[in-house]
Design a protein around this motif. Structure first.
Motif, PDB file in Angstrom:
ATOM      1  N   VAL A 204       0.835  -1.197   0.000  1.00  0.00           N
ATOM      2  CA  VAL A 204       0.000   0.000   0.000  1.00  0.00           C
ATOM      3  C   VAL A 204       0.870   1.247   0.000  1.00  0.00           C
ATOM      4  N   ASP A 205       1.911   1.237   0.812  1.00  0.00           N
ATOM      5  CA  ASP A 205       2.832   2.366   0.882  1.00  0.00           C
ATOM      6  C   ASP A 205       3.586   2.532  -0.443  1.00  0.00           C
ATOM      7  N   TRP A 206       3.993   1.414  -1.044  1.00  0.00           N
ATOM      8  CA  TRP A 206       4.734   1.460  -2.316  1.00  0.00           C
ATOM      9  C   TRP A 206       3.863   2.014  -3.431  1.00  0.00           C
ATOM     10  N   MET A 207       2.600   1.590  -3.483  1.00  0.00           N
ATOM     11  CA  MET A 207       1.715   2.060  -4.552  1.00  0.00           C
ATOM     12  C   MET A 207       1.399   3.543  -4.416  1.00  0.00           C
ATOM     13  N   GLU A 208       1.451   4.076  -3.169  1.00  0.00           N
ATOM     14  CA  GLU A 208       1.249   5.513  -2.980  1.00  0.00           C
ATOM     15  C   GLU A 208       2.381   6.331  -3.584  1.00  0.00           C
ATOM     16  N   LYS A 209       3.598   5.751  -3.619  1.00  0.00           N
ATOM     17  CA  LYS A 209       4.786   6.517  -3.998  1.00  0.00           C
ATOM     18  C   LYS A 209       5.296   6.213  -5.403  1.00  0.00           C
ATOM     19  N   THR A 210       4.953   5.052  -5.971  1.00  0.00           N
ATOM     20  CA  THR A 210       5.545   4.629  -7.236  1.00  0.00           C
ATOM     21  C   THR A 210       4.888   5.305  -8.433  1.00  0.00           C
ATOM     22  N   ASN A 211       5.650   5.374  -9.529  1.00  0.00           N
ATOM     23  CA  ASN A 211       5.110   5.849 -10.811  1.00  0.00           C
ATOM     24  C   ASN A 211       4.625   4.691 -11.674  1.00  0.00           C
ATOM     25  N   THR A 212       4.772   3.455 -11.184  1.00  0.00           N
ATOM     26  CA  THR A 212       4.333   2.282 -11.926  1.00  0.00           C
ATOM     27  C   THR A 212       2.812   2.236 -11.982  1.00  0.00           C
ATOM     28  N   SER A 213       2.281   1.914 -13.162  1.00  0.00           N
ATOM     29  CA  SER A 213       0.834   1.791 -13.336  1.00  0.00           C
ATOM     30  C   SER A 213       0.383   0.421 -12.841  1.00  0.00           C
ATOM     31  N   VAL A 214      -0.584   0.405 -11.909  1.00  0.00           N
ATOM     32  CA  VAL A 214      -1.087  -0.835 -11.327  1.00  0.00           C
ATOM     33  C   VAL A 214      -2.605  -0.840 -11.432  1.00  0.00           C
ATOM     34  N   PRO A 215      -3.190  -1.689 -12.289  1.00  0.00           N
ATOM     35  CA  PRO A 215      -4.652  -1.776 -12.367  1.00  0.00           C
ATOM     36  C   PRO A 215      -5.265  -2.149 -11.026  1.00  0.00           C
ATOM     37  N   ALA A 216      -6.547  -1.833 -10.851  1.00  0.00           N
ATOM     38  CA  ALA A 216      -7.229  -2.005  -9.563  1.00  0.00           C
ATOM     39  C   ALA A 216      -7.169  -3.450  -9.087  1.00  0.00           C
ATOM     40  N   ILE A 217      -6.814  -3.621  -7.805  1.00  0.00           N
ATOM     41  CA  ILE A 217      -6.813  -4.931  -7.153  1.00  0.00           C
ATOM     42  C   ILE A 217      -7.606  -4.809  -5.863  1.00  0.00           C
ATOM     43  N   TYR A 218      -8.105  -5.950  -5.357  1.00  0.00           N
ATOM     44  CA  TYR A 218      -9.055  -5.927  -4.250  1.00  0.00           C
ATOM     45  C   TYR A 218      -8.637  -6.883  -3.139  1.00  0.00           C
ATOM     46  N   CYS A 219      -9.124  -6.569  -1.920  1.00  0.00           N
ATOM     47  CA  CYS A 219      -8.873  -7.421  -0.757  1.00  0.00           C
ATOM     48  C   CYS A 219      -9.873  -8.570  -0.728  1.00  0.00           C
ATOM     49  N   SER A 220      -9.391  -9.773  -0.488  1.00  0.00           N
ATOM     50  CA  SER A 220     -10.269 -10.918  -0.270  1.00  0.00           C
ATOM     51  C   SER A 220     -10.553 -11.143   1.214  1.00  0.00           C
TER      52      SER A 220
ATOM     53  N   GLU B  37     -13.015  -7.048   7.602  1.00  0.00           N
ATOM     54  CA  GLU B  37     -13.208  -5.598   7.608  1.00  0.00           C
ATOM     55  C   GLU B  37     -12.729  -4.922   6.324  1.00  0.00           C
ATOM     56  N   PHE B  38     -11.871  -5.603   5.535  1.00  0.00           N
ATOM     57  CA  PHE B  38     -11.367  -5.037   4.281  1.00  0.00           C
ATOM     58  C   PHE B  38     -11.892  -5.781   3.050  1.00  0.00           C
ATOM     59  N   GLN B  39     -12.691  -6.789   3.246  1.00  0.00           N
ATOM     60  CA  GLN B  39     -13.130  -7.640   2.146  1.00  0.00           C
ATOM     61  C   GLN B  39     -13.845  -6.814   1.073  1.00  0.00           C
ATOM     62  N   GLY B  40     -13.375  -6.947  -0.195  1.00  0.00           N
ATOM     63  CA  GLY B  40     -13.981  -6.245  -1.322  1.00  0.00           C
ATOM     64  C   GLY B  40     -13.483  -4.831  -1.535  1.00  0.00           C
ATOM     65  N   ARG B  41     -12.630  -4.315  -0.648  1.00  0.00           N
ATOM     66  CA  ARG B  41     -12.136  -2.946  -0.807  1.00  0.00           C
ATOM     67  C   ARG B  41     -10.962  -2.897  -1.771  1.00  0.00           C
ATOM     68  N   ARG B  42     -10.886  -1.797  -2.524  1.00  0.00           N
ATOM     69  CA  ARG B  42      -9.742  -1.601  -3.417  1.00  0.00           C
ATOM     70  C   ARG B  42      -8.498  -1.317  -2.598  1.00  0.00           C
ATOM     71  N   ILE B  43      -7.419  -2.030  -2.903  1.00  0.00           N
ATOM     72  CA  ILE B  43      -6.176  -1.810  -2.169  1.00  0.00           C
ATOM     73  C   ILE B  43      -5.661  -0.394  -2.406  1.00  0.00           C
ATOM     74  N   HIS B  44      -5.959   0.165  -3.597  1.00  0.00           N
ATOM     75  CA  HIS B  44      -5.551   1.542  -3.885  1.00  0.00           C
ATOM     76  C   HIS B  44      -6.193   2.537  -2.918  1.00  0.00           C
ATOM     77  N   ASP B  45      -7.359   2.194  -2.371  1.00  0.00           N
ATOM     78  CA  ASP B  45      -8.072   3.113  -1.484  1.00  0.00           C
ATOM     79  C   ASP B  45      -7.597   3.028  -0.043  1.00  0.00           C
ATOM     80  N   LEU B  46      -6.775   2.026   0.256  1.00  0.00           N
ATOM     81  CA  LEU B  46      -6.251   1.889   1.610  1.00  0.00           C
ATOM     82  C   LEU B  46      -5.048   2.804   1.791  1.00  0.00           C
ATOM     83  N   THR B  47      -4.782   3.150   3.054  1.00  0.00           N
ATOM     84  CA  THR B  47      -3.592   3.925   3.388  1.00  0.00           C
ATOM     85  C   THR B  47      -2.832   3.179   4.476  1.00  0.00           C
ATOM     86  N   PRO B  48      -1.539   3.455   4.649  1.00  0.00           N
ATOM     87  CA  PRO B  48      -0.791   2.785   5.728  1.00  0.00           C
ATOM     88  C   PRO B  48      -1.421   2.965   7.097  1.00  0.00           C
TER      89      PRO B  48
END
Length: 504
Positions: free
Chosen positions: A137-153, A157-168
């Motif tokens: 989560v921390d790496w995706m906040e800082k990187t310039n790499t393009s990462v398509p949406a991925i989700y928590c299984s 409490e996080f099930q179905g949430r986009r990992i991009h929407d999480l913060t450290p």
């Protein structure tokens, strides 16, 4: 006629055996010529071109790939787990796909050396969004790499949430551990900590020697060093109290009477200044000190059938008998607390439920207030506060311990804790973490951690100590040290260590 002189032997046949062997090897494999390193081939489970590799139907990531590839497709496999060294050396990689691999976690810094990675596909995996993925989560906040949406299984409490929407900050990854820090080579039945003359001390009552032993904190070596002894016959509790910058020690004894000592600086020693009335206190078990309306008091819990739990008040020259609280009830412990601004004492007893006394300001004495019913064999009652609410923990040697909360008129039970064989309980806090330690004579002692969501204690850690009788927390030099007095083994000091679970 043939020549009869010595035959000429070829020069190479006259060489030493080792040199001859080396010459033969040179003829077979060649000498001096350095072999060119083998170029990694395309793995058997992959198909490769000059600058890319595509891998399917594999259970593990291949160990090597052709150098210089810029694109790697590892999709639709059942890999489940990766090593953090999987992509080491592939510095030219710009496109990486790990989609549909049933991955639940990724090792920390997996992409650390992929400096020019521009596209990363992690879709179709069953990521568990816990502390082990916080780094991603921390790496995706800082990187310039393009990462398509991925989700928590998981977890729930996080099930179905986009990992991009999480913060450290969404991850509570700071845990702790109690580790043995120092061992004291003696048994003890009480431990008290105190500060005096800007130094930190602890004092133990030793049952085998019958003495009070003082240790002082060494700021250089970061350990407790033996400092002084108070020689006595049968000390069961050594209670320090500092009044007007003078140190006094209440020494409660099983035999020979109990006494009060005063510390003298020149020469450095304890001097007995007072005896405690043996007709009142026959078999002391615990000493509590507190300050009330500007005066200092101490209460001695008497566990005999003929004695009385007694209260003593300081009057500038010494402590004098103030009140008999609870005769002939074999009290084991006294706890001072304030409830709704009213001072109270709770007396634990082996013969009846805990008794609550409340301070009467006009009489300047404690008067019987109530009982905490349906709770026999309570060895000790200790209180603690969480967000201004006041709680009690009542520990029992036979039966379960109870957590109770003050509800305006009375204490109401909110939790039961298994505690067979427990004679000591200790609520304490380190930073924002509220703990409860239940000692046990029959099994491991248990540390519980308060859960703000459920308003309950949750099991946290088991500690191996023999017959603990008392605990004390000392916070000094950026260390939090938990001392445990043991009746049947070495007295121990544990350090509270903070652990970042996301760093693993």
């Amino acid at each position: 006629m043939p020549e009869t002189g010595p035959r000429r032997v070829p020069r190479w046949l006259g060489l030493p055996h080792l040199a001859l062997l080396y010459l033969l090897l040179c003829l077979l494999v060649g000498c001096g010529a350095r072999r060119a390193p083998k170029t990694p081939r395309c793995p058997a489970t992959c198909s490769c071109t000059k600058d890319s590799a595509f891998c399917v139907d594999t259970k593990a990531i291949p160990k090597s790939f052709p150098p210089g590839i810029i694109s790697l497709f590892i999709e639709n496999n059942d890999i489940q787990a990766l090593s953090k060294y999987t992509f080491r050396g592939l510095k030219a990689l710009t496109h990486l796909s790990l989609s549909n691999n049933n991955l639940q976690v990724l090792p920390r810094d997996l992409f650390k050396h992929l400096d020019i990675l521009t596209d990363l596909d992690l879709r179709g995996n069953s990521f568990r969004c816990d502390c082990k993925i916080k780094w991603l989560v921390d790496w995706m906040e800082k990187t310039n790499t393009s990462v398509p949406a991925i989700y928590c299984s998981s977890p729930f409490e996080f099930q179905g949430r986009r990992i991009h929407d999480l913060t450290p900050r969404d991850f509570n990854c700071i845990s702790a551990d109690f580790a043995v820090y120092e061992t004291f080579p003696f048994q003890s039945v009480s431990v008290e900590s105190y500060e005096f003359n800007e130094d930190q001390f602890v004092v133990f009552a030793q049952p085998d020697m019958g003495i009070c032993t003082l240790y002082m904190w060494d700021h250089v070596e970061m350990v407790f060093r033996k400092y002084h002894n108070i020689t006595s016959r049968s000390a069961v509790y050594c209670k320090p109290v500092v009044i007007n910058n003078t140190l006094y020690m209440v020494v409660a004894q099983l035999f020979g009477g109990s006494h009060i000592y005063k510390w003298e600086e020149d020469p450095q020693r304890f001097v007995k200044i007072q005896d405690i009335d043996t007709t009142r206190v026959r078999k002391p078990n615990f000493v509590e000190t507190f300050q009330l309306e500007g005066d200092w008091y101490f209460a001695v819990a008497d566990s005999s059938k003929a004695g009385s739990t007694s209260l003593y008040r300081w009057n500038s020259n010494g402590f004098y008998s103030h009140q008999s609280l609870h005769p002939w009830h074999r009290d084991t412990h006294v706890e001072y607390l304030e409830v709704d601004g009213k001072p109270r004492l709770i007396l634990s007893s082996a013969s009846q439920p805990p008794v609550v006394f409340q301070w009467n300001r006009s009489l300047r004495q404690f008067a019987f207030h109530s009982q905490i019913s349906d709770m026999a064999d309570v060895q000790m009652v200790k209180h603690f506060r969480v967000r201004k609410l006041i709680y009690l923990c009542l520990t029992r040697f036979i039966g379960d311990s109870k957590i109770m909360r003050w509800e305006g008129q009375r204490f109401v039970e909110i939790q039961t804790l298994p505690s067979r064989g427990s004679m000591a309980v200790y609520p304490f806090s380190v930073g924002l973490r509220q703990y409860l330690l239940l000692g046990s004579d029959f099994s491991f002692s248990r540390v519980y951690l308060w859960d703000d969501l459920t308003h309950r204690f949750q099991p946290f850690q088991e500690l191996n100590m023999l017959a603990p009788r008392a605990f004390s927390l000392v916070s000094i030099d950026n260390k939090d040290i938990l001392l445990a007095a043991s009746f049947k083994g070495n007295t121990l000091a544990y350090q509270h260590l903070v652990v970042d679970l996301s760093a693993k």
